[in-house]
Design a protein around this motif. Structure first.
Motif, PDB file in Angstrom:
ATOM      1  N   LEU A   1       0.869  -1.176   0.050  1.00  8.31           N
ATOM      2  CA  LEU A   1      -0.010   0.173   0.178  1.00  8.31           C
ATOM      3  C   LEU A   1       0.833   1.135   0.042  1.00  8.31           C
ATOM      4  CD1 LEU A   1      -2.871   1.465   0.381  1.00  8.31           C
ATOM      5  CD2 LEU A   1      -2.393   1.311   2.938  1.00  8.31           C
ATOM      6  N   HIS A   2       0.779   2.084  -0.904  1.00  4.66           N
ATOM      7  CA  HIS A   2       1.589   3.328  -1.110  1.00  4.66           C
ATOM      8  C   HIS A   2       0.267   4.311  -1.154  1.00  4.66           C
ATOM      9  CE1 HIS A   2       4.639   6.171  -1.368  1.00  4.66           C
ATOM     10  NE2 HIS A   2       3.841   6.854  -2.753  1.00  4.66           N
ATOM     11  N   LEU A   3       0.240   5.262  -0.729  1.00  6.59           N
ATOM     12  CA  LEU A   3      -0.970   6.272  -0.535  1.00  6.59           C
ATOM     13  C   LEU A   3      -1.041   7.263  -1.887  1.00  6.59           C
ATOM     14  CD1 LEU A   3      -0.402   7.158   3.259  1.00  6.59           C
ATOM     15  CD2 LEU A   3      -1.711   5.696   2.192  1.00  6.59           C
ATOM     16  N   GLY A   4      -0.265   6.943  -2.816  1.00  6.99           N
ATOM     17  CA  GLY A   4      -0.589   7.632  -4.076  1.00  6.99           C
ATOM     18  C   GLY A   4       0.773   8.466  -4.385  1.00  6.99           C
ATOM     19  N   GLU A   5       0.510   9.794  -4.515  1.00  2.97           N
ATOM     20  CA  GLU A   5       1.716  10.558  -4.913  1.00  2.97           C
ATOM     21  C   GLU A   5       2.895  10.366  -4.148  1.00  2.97           C
ATOM     22  OE1 GLU A   5       0.906  14.749  -5.058  1.00  2.97           O
ATOM     23  OE2 GLU A   5      -1.335  14.362  -5.982  1.00  2.97           O
ATOM     24  N   GLN A   6       4.180  10.750  -4.427  1.00  2.20           N
ATOM     25  CA  GLN A   6       5.248  10.530  -3.670  1.00  2.20           C
ATOM     26  C   GLN A   6       5.279  11.591  -2.609  1.00  2.20           C
ATOM     27  OE1 GLN A   6       7.221   7.919  -3.597  1.00  2.20           O
ATOM     28  NE2 GLN A   6       7.398   6.949  -5.852  1.00  2.20           N
ATOM     29  N   ARG A   7       4.930  11.164  -1.713  1.00  2.00           N
ATOM     30  CA  ARG A   7       5.014  12.019  -0.220  1.00  2.00           C
ATOM     31  C   ARG A   7       5.415  11.156   0.958  1.00  2.00           C
ATOM     32  NH1 ARG A   7      -0.828  15.600  -0.807  1.00  2.00           N
ATOM     33  NH2 ARG A   7      -0.426  16.224  -3.202  1.00  2.00           N
ATOM     34  N   ALA A   9       6.818  12.004   3.651  1.00  2.46           N
ATOM     35  CA  ALA A   9       6.322  12.372   4.860  1.00  2.46           C
ATOM     36  C   ALA A   9       4.944  12.125   5.483  1.00  2.46           C
ATOM     37  CB  ALA A   9       6.625  13.942   5.166  1.00  2.46           C
ATOM     38  N   ASP A  10       3.989  12.420   4.472  1.00  2.00           N
ATOM     39  CA  ASP A  10       2.582  11.904   4.601  1.00  2.00           C
ATOM     40  C   ASP A  10       2.458  10.316   4.920  1.00  2.00           C
ATOM     41  OD1 ASP A  10       1.940  14.534   4.533  1.00  2.00           O
ATOM     42  OD2 ASP A  10       1.142  14.171   2.295  1.00  2.00           O
ATOM     43  N   ASP A  11       3.298   9.553   4.106  1.00  4.44           N
ATOM     44  CA  ASP A  11       3.256   8.042   4.311  1.00  4.44           C
ATOM     45  C   ASP A  11       3.783   7.673   5.823  1.00  4.44           C
ATOM     46  OD1 ASP A  11       2.274   8.018   1.546  1.00  4.44           O
ATOM     47  OD2 ASP A  11       4.119   6.969   0.978  1.00  4.44           O
ATOM     48  N   LEU A  12       5.021   8.428   6.152  1.00  4.91           N
ATOM     49  CA  LEU A  12       5.304   8.016   7.486  1.00  4.91           C
ATOM     50  C   LEU A  12       4.340   8.476   8.679  1.00  4.91           C
ATOM     51  CD1 LEU A  12       7.706   7.179   9.384  1.00  4.91           C
ATOM     52  CD2 LEU A  12       8.639   9.938   9.199  1.00  4.91           C
ATOM     53  N   ASP A  13       3.791   9.319   8.451  1.00  7.93           N
ATOM     54  CA  ASP A  13       2.739   9.943   9.535  1.00  7.93           C
ATOM     55  C   ASP A  13       1.538   8.887   9.506  1.00  7.93           C
ATOM     56  OD1 ASP A  13       1.452  11.709  11.472  1.00  7.93           O
ATOM     57  OD2 ASP A  13      -0.234  12.002   9.578  1.00  7.93           O
ATOM     58  N   PHE A  14       1.128   8.449   8.345  1.00 10.37           N
ATOM     59  CA  PHE A  14       0.056   7.513   8.189  1.00 10.37           C
ATOM     60  C   PHE A  14       0.530   6.099   8.879  1.00 10.37           C
ATOM     61  CE2 PHE A  14      -1.763   3.772   5.877  1.00 10.37           C
ATOM     62  CZ  PHE A  14      -3.204   4.114   6.181  1.00 10.37           C
ATOM     63  N   TYR A  15       1.780   5.556   8.483  1.00  8.88           N
ATOM     64  CA  TYR A  15       2.168   4.151   8.917  1.00  8.88           C
ATOM     65  C   TYR A  15       2.418   4.396  10.678  1.00  8.88           C
ATOM     66  CZ  TYR A  15       1.617   2.322   4.462  1.00  8.88           C
ATOM     67  OH  TYR A  15       1.135   1.982   3.433  1.00  8.88           O
ATOM     68  N   ALA A  26       3.794  -6.361  10.335  1.00  9.67           N
ATOM     69  CA  ALA A  26       5.308  -5.986  10.029  1.00  9.67           C
ATOM     70  C   ALA A  26       4.816  -5.458   8.637  1.00  9.67           C
ATOM     71  CB  ALA A  26       5.889  -7.581   9.467  1.00  9.67           C
ATOM     72  N   GLU A  27       3.985  -5.253   7.682  1.00  8.68           N
ATOM     73  CA  GLU A  27       4.048  -4.579   6.576  1.00  8.68           C
ATOM     74  C   GLU A  27       3.856  -3.132   7.062  1.00  8.68           C
ATOM     75  OE1 GLU A  27       3.651  -4.802   2.313  1.00  8.68           O
ATOM     76  OE2 GLU A  27       3.921  -6.659   3.896  1.00  8.68           O
ATOM     77  N   PHE A  28       3.279  -2.625   7.887  1.00  9.08           N
ATOM     78  CA  PHE A  28       3.407  -1.355   8.342  1.00  9.08           C
ATOM     79  C   PHE A  28       4.774  -0.960   8.862  1.00  9.08           C
ATOM     80  CE2 PHE A  28      -1.484  -1.451  10.092  1.00  9.08           C
ATOM     81  CZ  PHE A  28      -1.879  -1.296   8.795  1.00  9.08           C
ATOM     82  N   HIS A  29       5.265  -1.791   9.487  1.00 12.54           N
ATOM     83  CA  HIS A  29       6.837  -1.367   9.838  1.00 12.54           C
ATOM     84  C   HIS A  29       7.727  -1.197   8.334  1.00 12.54           C
ATOM     85  CE1 HIS A  29       6.562  -1.225  13.933  1.00 12.54           C
ATOM     86  NE2 HIS A  29       5.678  -2.440  13.819  1.00 12.54           N
ATOM     87  N   TYR A  30       7.404  -2.227   7.541  1.00 18.75           N
ATOM     88  CA  TYR A  30       8.035  -2.192   6.274  1.00 18.75           C
ATOM     89  C   TYR A  30       7.744  -0.669   5.528  1.00 18.75           C
ATOM     90  CZ  TYR A  30       8.424  -2.477   1.034  1.00 18.75           C
ATOM     91  OH  TYR A  30       8.466  -2.306  -0.135  1.00 18.75           O
ATOM     92  N   HIS A  31       6.492  -0.380   5.503  1.00 22.46           N
ATOM     93  CA  HIS A  31       6.159   0.772   4.864  1.00 22.46           C
ATOM     94  C   HIS A  31       6.748   2.076   5.512  1.00 22.46           C
ATOM     95  CE1 HIS A  31       3.874  -0.676   1.398  1.00 22.46           C
ATOM     96  NE2 HIS A  31       3.422  -1.689   1.946  1.00 22.46           N
ATOM     97  N   ARG A  32       6.768   2.019   6.875  1.00 21.61           N
ATOM     98  CA  ARG A  32       7.441   3.157   7.657  1.00 21.61           C
ATOM     99  C   ARG A  32       9.044   3.150   7.241  1.00 21.61           C
ATOM    100  NH1 ARG A  32      10.185   4.053  12.487  1.00 21.61           N
ATOM    101  NH2 ARG A  32       9.418   6.140  13.137  1.00 21.61           N
ATOM    102  N   ALA A  33       9.583   1.972   7.159  1.00 25.39           N
ATOM    103  CA  ALA A  33      10.965   1.866   6.615  1.00 25.39           C
ATOM    104  C   ALA A  33      11.075   2.656   5.220  1.00 25.39           C
ATOM    105  CB  ALA A  33      11.488   0.590   6.741  1.00 25.39           C
ATOM    106  N   LYS A  34      10.335   2.248   4.397  1.00 22.64           N
ATOM    107  CA  LYS A  34      10.394   2.675   3.161  1.00 22.64           C
ATOM    108  C   LYS A  34      10.154   4.372   2.871  1.00 22.64           C
ATOM    109  CE  LYS A  34       8.251   2.017  -1.287  1.00 22.64           C
ATOM    110  NZ  LYS A  34       7.077   1.284  -2.153  1.00 22.64           N
ATOM    111  N   ALA A  35       9.319   4.829   3.791  1.00 23.50           N
ATOM    112  CA  ALA A  35       9.240   6.277   3.768  1.00 23.50           C
ATOM    113  C   ALA A  35      10.415   7.019   4.366  1.00 23.50           C
ATOM    114  CB  ALA A  35       7.880   6.537   4.688  1.00 23.50           C
TER     115      ALA A  35
END
Length: 194
Positions: A1-7, A9-15, A26-35
Motif C-alpha cells: 500500500l502506497h498512498l498515491g503521490e510520492q509524499r 512524509a505523509d506516508d510516514l505519518d500514516f504508518y 510487519a507490513e506497516f513497519h516495512y512501509h514506515r521504513a520505506k518512507a
C-alpha cells in the motif's frame, strides 16, 4: 500500500498512526521504513526494517529494503548478507537479483554479479534497471558491444531515460564511434530538458 503521490512524509505519518493501532503488523513497519528511506533517514529506516523482520523473519520486501539501506549507507558487506538471505527466500525476485548484483558490482565482483543480473533480465525483460545494470557491468568487463546492446534495450523500454542515453554515449565514445555519440548526446540533452 502506497498512498498515491510520492509524499514520504505523509506516508510516514500514516504508518506511524497505523503502527500505534497495530504494532505487530510487519507490513506497516516495512512501509514506515520505506518512507524513512525516501526521506534519507537511513538509521531510522534500518531500525524499522529490523522491527518488521522481528515480526516476520521471512518478509522479503523488508529484507530488500534493509539491503538497499545498507547499500546507501556504504555498508556493502551487510547489504550483501541481507540480500543473499532474501535471495534464498525468493530466488526469482528480479529486484533482489538486481540489487544484489549492484552491490557485488560496487565491490568489483563482476563475475559474481553477472549471472544475477542476467537472471533478472531473463525474469523481467521489461526492467530498464536490469538492462542499465547489465550495460554498466558489461562495460566494466570491457565487453562493449554487449554493453551497447543493453543500453539500447533499456532505451527501447524507456526512450526518455537519460541515464541510458548518457551511458550509451559514454560507451560509444570509448569505442570512438563519434557519429553515434552525437545522436546519443542529443537524445540525452533532449530528454533531460523536459
Amino acid at each position: 500500500l502506497h498512498l498515491g503521490e510520492q509524499r514520504p512524509a505523509d506516508d510516514l505519518d500514516f504508518y506511524d498512526r497505523a503502527i500505534a493501532l497495530m504494532p505487530g503488523n510487519a507490513e506497516f513497519h516495512y512501509h514506515r521504513a520505506k518512507a524513512l528511506h525516501e526521506l534519507r533517514r537511513l538509521d531510522e529506516a534500518a531500525k524499522a526494517c529490523t522491527v518488521a523482520l522481528t515480526l516476520s523473519a521471512q518478509h522479503v520486501p523488508s529484507l530488500l529494503m534493509l539491503g538497499l539501506i545498507h547499500g546507501d549507507s556504504e555498508h556493502l558487506t551487510e547489504a550483501e548478507v541481507v540480500l543473499r538471505r532474501a535471495l534464498t527466500l525468493a530466488p526469482d525476485h528480479p529486484l533482489v537479483l538486481i540489487n544484489l548484483a549492484s552491490i557485488l558490482r560496487r565491490q568489483h565482483r563482476y563475475a559474481d554479479a553477472e549471472p544475477l543480473v542476467r537472471r533478472a533480465v531473463e525474469l523481467a525483460p521489461q526492467s530498464k534497471g536490469a538492462w542499465l545494470l547489465l550495460g554498466n557491468l558489461m562495460g566494466d568487463l570491457s565487453r562493449h558491444e554487449e554493453s551497447i546492446q543493453a543500453f539500447q534495450t533499456a532505451i527501447q523500454h524507456d526512450p526518455l531515460d537519460r541515464d541510458a542515453h548518457r551511458n550509451l554515449a559514454r560507451r560509444l565514445w570509448t569505442l570512438g564511434r563519434l557519429d553515434n555519440v552525437f545522436d546519443a548526446i542529443y537524445a540525452c540533452l533532449l530528454y533531460t530538458s523536459r
